[in-house]
Write a protein that holds these residues in place. Structure first.
Motif, mmCIF file in Angstrom:
data_model
loop_
_atom_site.group_PDB
_atom_site.id
_atom_site.type_symbol
_atom_site.label_atom_id
_atom_site.label_comp_id
_atom_site.label_asym_id
_atom_site.label_seq_id
_atom_site.Cartn_x
_atom_site.Cartn_y
_atom_site.Cartn_z
ATOM 1 N N ILE A 19 -2.774 32.168 -20.198
ATOM 2 C CA ILE A 19 -2.329 33.560 -20.202
ATOM 3 C C ILE A 19 -0.815 33.638 -20.359
ATOM 4 O O ILE A 19 -0.091 32.703 -20.015
ATOM 5 N N THR A 20 -0.373 34.768 -20.904
ATOM 6 C CA THR A 20 1.053 35.051 -21.052
ATOM 7 C C THR A 20 1.320 36.426 -20.466
ATOM 8 O O THR A 20 0.704 37.420 -20.877
ATOM 9 N N PHE A 21 2.219 36.495 -19.513
ATOM 10 C CA PHE A 21 2.584 37.749 -18.862
ATOM 11 C C PHE A 21 3.319 38.646 -19.854
ATOM 12 O O PHE A 21 4.303 38.234 -20.474
ATOM 13 N N TYR A 37 -1.546 41.075 -19.599
ATOM 14 C CA TYR A 37 -1.406 39.701 -20.066
ATOM 15 C C TYR A 37 -2.101 39.515 -21.409
ATOM 16 O O TYR A 37 -3.132 40.123 -21.668
ATOM 17 N N MET A 113 -1.570 34.371 -11.375
ATOM 18 C CA MET A 113 -1.229 35.777 -11.122
ATOM 19 C C MET A 113 -1.063 36.009 -9.630
ATOM 20 O O MET A 113 -1.612 35.292 -8.816
#
Length: 142
Positions: A19-21, A37, A113
């Motif tokens: 995942i990428t914030f 995300y 997260m």
């Protein structure tokens, strides 16, 4: 037949989700929520407040401020084509969205997260972009 086999073929375990914030609610002054995300699965993760909305098993529903969707501009998936999967999104009279989708159970993604007890995370298709664009254009009905 073992649970890990289907017609004699071993089932490959799914790789952990990366995942990428993209950002949090611009008006949130504490923690990282609600948040948005990108994933490596051509989906978005939407972290938001739990709701009492009844959903099917394996699904969940979160509520997020409408303004959170401005964070979508940070997505590396903006040019990727929408897939054919629909997204379930409803604009409320509180200027929030109710977003329904697959409950996130990937342990590594969840560990990356900060999720307070009153929140949950839903995985939704890239069609979220189109739904938000239509709503901002006045097409999505509340």
């Amino acid at each position: 037949m073992e649970a890990s086999q289907v017609k004699g073929n071993p089932r490959q375990p799914e790789a952990p989700m990366r995942i990428t914030f993209l950002g949090k609610d611009p008006d949130s002054d504490k923690d990282d929520c609600p948040s948005l995300y990108d994933t490596d699965r051509n989906t978005y993760l939407v972290q938001g407040w739990r709701t009492e909305t009844v959903v099917e098993p394996g699904q969940t529903c979160v509520e997020v401020p409408r303004r959170l969707m401005v964070r979508m501009v940070n997505s590396s998936q903006l040019e990727a084509p929408d897939d054919e999967r629909p997204v379930e999104i409803t604009l409320t009279d509180r200027d929030t969205y109710l977003i329904r989708g697959k409950a996130v159970v990937d342990a590594e993604a969840l560990a990356a997260m900060s999720i307070p007890a009153h929140e949950d995370v839903v995985e939704v298709p890239l069609a979220l972009r189109s739904a938000v664009r239509k709503e901002y254009a006045g097409v999505l009905e509340s």
